[in-house]
Every structure is written in structure tokens, then in C-alpha cells.
Design a protein around this motif. Structure first.
Motif, PDB file in Angstrom:
ATOM      1  N   VAL A   1     -12.657   9.030 -22.631  1.00 22.76           N
ATOM      2  CA  VAL A   1     -12.341   8.004 -21.635  1.00 22.76           C
ATOM      3  C   VAL A   1     -13.633   7.362 -21.124  1.00 22.76           C
ATOM      4  O   VAL A   1     -13.729   6.132 -20.992  1.00 22.76           O
ATOM      5  CB  VAL A   1     -11.525   8.609 -20.478  1.00 22.76           C
ATOM      6  N   ALA A   2     -14.627   8.191 -20.835  1.00 24.44           N
ATOM      7  CA  ALA A   2     -15.908   7.655 -20.377  1.00 24.44           C
ATOM      8  C   ALA A   2     -16.529   6.748 -21.430  1.00 24.44           C
ATOM      9  O   ALA A   2     -17.045   5.657 -21.117  1.00 24.44           O
ATOM     10  CB  ALA A   2     -16.865   8.806 -20.028  1.00 24.44           C
ATOM     11  N   GLU A   3     -16.479   7.183 -22.687  1.00 22.95           N
ATOM     12  CA  GLU A   3     -17.024   6.377 -23.778  1.00 22.95           C
ATOM     13  C   GLU A   3     -16.304   5.039 -23.898  1.00 22.95           C
ATOM     14  O   GLU A   3     -16.928   3.990 -24.080  1.00 22.95           O
ATOM     15  CB  GLU A   3     -16.897   7.153 -25.091  1.00 22.95           C
ATOM     16  N   MET A   4     -14.974   5.061 -23.772  1.00 20.92           N
ATOM     17  CA  MET A   4     -14.185   3.834 -23.887  1.00 20.92           C
ATOM     18  C   MET A   4     -14.568   2.818 -22.809  1.00 20.92           C
ATOM     19  O   MET A   4     -14.751   1.627 -23.090  1.00 20.92           O
ATOM     20  CB  MET A   4     -12.698   4.161 -23.792  1.00 20.92           C
ATOM     21  N   PHE A   5     -14.703   3.290 -21.560  1.00 19.38           N
ATOM     22  CA  PHE A   5     -15.032   2.363 -20.485  1.00 19.38           C
ATOM     23  C   PHE A   5     -16.491   1.903 -20.549  1.00 19.38           C
ATOM     24  O   PHE A   5     -16.798   0.759 -20.203  1.00 19.38           O
ATOM     25  CB  PHE A   5     -14.708   2.990 -19.128  1.00 19.38           C
ATOM     26  N   GLU A   6     -17.386   2.779 -20.979  1.00 12.94           N
ATOM     27  CA  GLU A   6     -18.783   2.361 -21.148  1.00 12.94           C
ATOM     28  C   GLU A   6     -18.886   1.254 -22.198  1.00 12.94           C
ATOM     29  O   GLU A   6     -19.606   0.266 -22.013  1.00 12.94           O
ATOM     30  CB  GLU A   6     -19.636   3.565 -21.561  1.00 12.94           C
ATOM     31  N   TYR A   7     -18.138   1.423 -23.284  1.00 16.35           N
ATOM     32  CA  TYR A   7     -18.135   0.407 -24.336  1.00 16.35           C
ATOM     33  C   TYR A   7     -17.569  -0.906 -23.792  1.00 16.35           C
ATOM     34  O   TYR A   7     -18.144  -1.982 -24.016  1.00 16.35           O
ATOM     35  CB  TYR A   7     -17.281   0.896 -25.508  1.00 16.35           C
ATOM     36  N   GLY A   8     -16.454  -0.810 -23.068  1.00 20.25           N
ATOM     37  CA  GLY A   8     -15.842  -2.012 -22.519  1.00 20.25           C
ATOM     38  C   GLY A   8     -16.747  -2.743 -21.557  1.00 20.25           C
ATOM     39  O   GLY A   8     -16.876  -3.978 -21.616  1.00 20.25           O
ATOM     40  N   GLN A   9     -17.386  -2.006 -20.659  1.00 23.90           N
ATOM     41  CA  GLN A   9     -18.290  -2.647 -19.704  1.00 23.90           C
ATOM     42  C   GLN A   9     -19.465  -3.313 -20.421  1.00 23.90           C
ATOM     43  O   GLN A   9     -19.879  -4.427 -20.066  1.00 23.90           O
ATOM     44  CB  GLN A   9     -18.802  -1.623 -18.689  1.00 23.90           C
TER      45      GLN A   9
END
Length: 447
Positions: A229-237
Motif C-alpha cells: 500500500v505504501a509503495e502504491m501511494f508513493e508511486y502515485g504521488q
């Protein structure tokens, strides 16, 4: 700019506030995610439609309970009246759990998103997205979908048997999403991995909260969930901030540069937009592709009719979507005392619209559990919602399904579901994780 996640209405006291006029039937089924691993509870939905169309449902974990709507006309009425039945006041999910069980980032992002907004914010953001869902834009997307579908079927055609989810259903929607967003196709495997965790995140976090002594396996999975989840949001940001600084002609840039009341979205809303597009832009189409294969196997006469006349495909796709209904429900919150089908509902109480039940209402769709590719009103299905919140990507999903089954039925005419479906424990979306298929391998002509 206020955050919806910080302004959700407090849950109402355990209800209902007004007397129930319909009987309670099979309590707890609709709130237990694990029970949905056997498929959607269509027999229960039929009993509710007949005996308790506005049914009070108790909630575990000391939840306040909710009203379950299962008839088509009632769902249409509520979804079409956002002033009386708000998305923003309580969010669109059945429950977000007590604070101690929530995944902080997923909770915030799932609430701070366009899908939870009422007027005027919802319409403002929706207009920002519309240029990427016009007929001209979709015509170009269709060409790319056609080529990618051919490539994916090339990869499975010689096998004779495979998992349709792995080889096709999970791949094509993500390809299409990446094209619309402007995301490198090389990053597509990341999205597949993130979707695996997103589909069971609610179940896992709830289970962790319930278990007094979580097993090492569960704790290990929770750790993997948190990391992904952290990786997904870091990528999105990273991608959204990059587009904000250097916009491109893609949906990612439209999201990054969207405004509310003339102000650029806060980062929290960027997270919400990212989660919504990644989940909604992929999950529904993936599960409908898979569910459609199972249905065409279970109704061989309809499969033969479709293969004999592929001009029936657009209507057949509407009918398949009606029967699969990949989004099981959406929630609204009553903004004032109101009434549905004679049942009084108090301000603040939750109202759950069961799309999958409404789509099998015999008052609208005669013989509703039978696949009928010629059904005259198949397009009246509300699998994508109705009213101001109707899914903006509806046509994208339809064109992908049309192309998949145009090619599958032409190239692999005897392809069928082989048994062994695996459905995630999720009572919000019908999440098919595995669907084995078998077929006569396609013979390649020597060049």
C-alpha cells in the motif's frame, strides 16, 4: 479545503430509529466477507426482494446497522436523489471499522475521493476527467485495446488450458488503464500486485482487529499489505506531482491539475484520486471478463447463439455485465427523515443499494437468473450505478469486453470454464482471483 475523512458524520446510534415494517431475514450474511468467497448471495437477495425489500441489517462490531435495498426501482430512486441520500456524509462503503482497525492510509484515501463527494465538488472534478472519455478519445483507445487483446490471446492460445485471470482478465484492464493514465506499460506488474492486496485489505485488517492472538502468517501478510500500500501511494504521488509540474495529454495530468473551487487538490485528495482510478479503473472490468466466461460456459445455448451472430455482442455485453454485477453495493446516508417503499428511514441512517440484487429483479428483468444475450432491456442494468454518480469509465469497460469476446470466441471457439474458481473474501466487489479455462490449442500456420 476540508478533508472528507476528517468530516465524516458520526455513526448514528444502533437502530433503526423507526419501527421495521419488513421482517429480518438471514442477518449477518451481507456483512461477512468470507461468505462471498462462494459467490454473491443471489438466493438471499431473492428472498429480500420478495419479503423485505427495505431490510434492516444488524452489524457486527457494535455497528449501528443499515437498510438494505434489493429492488431495482428503490435503488434507482436512491441513487438518483443525492440530496436526500448523500455519498459525502458517510462515505460509500458499508463500514470503515473502528479507528483502531483501520489502515490509516487506505482509510483516508478511500474517503478523500471524488466518488464520496456530493454537489458541487463531485461535478467539478467529474468535468475535469470527461475529456478522456469522449467518443473520439475512446476510438483511439479501442484500437490499442484490439491490438493488446490479440497479443494476450497469442500468448495463451497454444496452451490448451490456463488461468484466464492471469493470462488475460488481469492484464487487459491494466494495459488500458496505463494507456489512459499515461503510465509506462513496464510498470503494469506493480499494479497487478497492488490489486491483490487491495481486494482483501478490508478483510485482513478486520481479521487482525478481531483476532486476540494473530497468527504469524496473518502478521506476515499484514506487513506485506502495508508495504505494498505504501509503495502504491508513493508511486502515485511521484507520478501525479511529476504531471503537475510537467503536464501531458493524459488522464494522470488531468487528475494532478484538477481544482476544487479554483484551488489545486491537496495531496490527500491526490491519494484518493489515485486509489479510485487504480481500483475502479481495473477491478470491475477484470472481474466481468472472468465472470462472463463462467456464464457463457453455464449457458451453452447463449454462447452458440453469440458465436453464430457476433452482431449481438454489444447487447450480450450489457447482459453479461447485468449478471456479473462486479460492484455488489454502494452506500448512501440519509440527510433527513425520509421513506422508501413505506419504510421510514431516519436522518443519519445508512442505506445500502445492492446493485447485484437490483440487476436480478424479475419485475424489470423477466427470468433474471438466465443469461439472455437478446434481452431487450439488458442496457437498463445498473451495474455502473445511476444518476450523477454513474461510472465515468462505463464505456471503456464495455469496449474491452466486446473486444475480448469477439476475439476469444473467434480464435478459441471451444474455450470454457474448467472449474476451480477462486473468489476473494470481499462483500463490496465480486473479486475473481482465479478462473481456470480449457480449450483446443490454436495451431499456428507456418510462415
Amino acid at each position: 479545503m476540508l478533508l472528507l475523512s476528517e468530516n465524516l458524520a458520526a455513526p448514528p446510534p444502533p437502530g433503526p430509529a423507526f419501527p421495521k415494517i419488513y421482517p429480518e431475514i438471514d442477518q449477518d450474511v451481507l456483512t461477512e466477507s468470507e461468505k462471498f468467497t462462494q459467490g454473491q448471495p443471489y438466493e438471499l437477495f431473492a428472498r429480500l426482494r420478495a419479503q423485505a425489500p427495505v431490510s434492516w441489517q444488524r452489524e457486527g462490531n457494535n455497528g449501528p446497522g443499515f437498510w438494505a435495498l434489493t429492488r431495482y426501482d428503490d435503488v434507482m430512486r436512491v441513487d438518483g436523489d443525492p440530496k436526500t441520500f448523500s455519498s459525502q456524509k458517510g462515505g460509500i462503503l458499508m463500514a470503515y471499522g473502528p479507528p483502531e482497525t483501520r489502515h490509516p492510509l487506505l482509510f483516508r484515501a478511500s474517503v478523500d475521493a471524488m466518488i464520496n463527494m456530493d454537489a458541487p465538488w463531485h461535478l467539478q472534478l467529474r468535468k475535469e476527467h470527461m475529456p478522456y472519455f469522449t467518443p473520439g478519445y475512446l476510438a483511439d483507445i479501442r484500437k490499442k485495446v484490439t491490438a493488446e487483446t490479440t497479443r494476450l490471446i497469442d500468448g495463451m492460445a497454444g496452451l490448451g488450458e490456463c488461468d484466464l485471470v492471469e493470462k488475460l482478465s488481469a492484464q487487459l484492464p491494466l494495459f488500458t488503464l496505463c494507456e489512459i493514465l499515461g503510465v509506462p506499460q513496464s510498470d503494469q506488474p506493480k499494479f497487478i500486485k497492488w490489486m491483490h492486496y487491495l481486494e482483501i485489505a478490508g478483510y485482513i485488517t478486520a481479521k487482525k482487529g478481531k483476532d486476540l492472538e494473530p497468527t504469524p502468517e496473518l502478521l506476515k501478510f499484514v506487513q506485506a499489505l502495508n508495504e505494498n500500500v505504501a509503495e502504491m501511494f508513493e508511486y502515485g504521488q511521484h507520478m501525479l506531482q511529476k504531471r503537475r509540474a510537467d503536464p501531458k495529454p493524459d488522464l494522470m495530468s488531468a487528475i494532478a491539475r484538477a481544482t476544487l473551487d479554483g484551488t489545486l487538490l491537496r495531496d490527500e485528495y491526490l491519494d484518493g484520486s489515485w486509489l479510485l482510478i487504480v481500483f475502479a479503473g481495473n477491478d470491475t472490468t477484470r472481474n466481468t471478463i472472468s465472470g462472463s466466461m463462467k456464464l457463457l460456459t453455464e449457458f451453452p445455448d447463449q454462447r452458440r447463439a453469440l458465436m453464430a451472430d457476433l452482431s449481438l455482442l454489444p447487447n450480450a455485453v450489457d447482459e453479461l455485465i447485468r449478471m456479473v454485477s462486479p460492484v455488489i453495493y454502494m452506500r448512501r446516508t440519509a440527510t433527513s427523515d425520509t421513506e422508501v417503499r413505506g419504510q421510514k428511514i431516519a436522518a443519519g441512517e445508512k442505506v445500502i443499494m445492492y446493485f447485484s440484487a437490483a440487476n436480478r429483479d424479475p419485475a424489470i428483468f423477466p427470468d433474471p437468473d438466465r443469461l439472455d444475450i437478446r434481452r431487450a432491456n439488458a442496457s437498463k442494468n445498473i451495474a455502473f450505478g445511476f444518476g450523477p454518480h454513474v461510472c465515468i469509465g462505463k464505456r471503456v469497460a464495455q469496449l474491452q469486453l466486446e473486444e475480448v469476446y469477439r476475439q476469444l470466441l473467434t480464435r478459441l471457439p471451444d474455450i470454457e470454464y474448467a472449474g476451480g474458481i477462486d473468489i476473494a473474501p470481499n462483500n463490496f466487489v465480486h473479486a475473481i482471483r482465479k478462473l481456470p479455462v480449457r480449450f483446443t490449442p490454436e495451431r499456428r500456420t507456418a510462415q
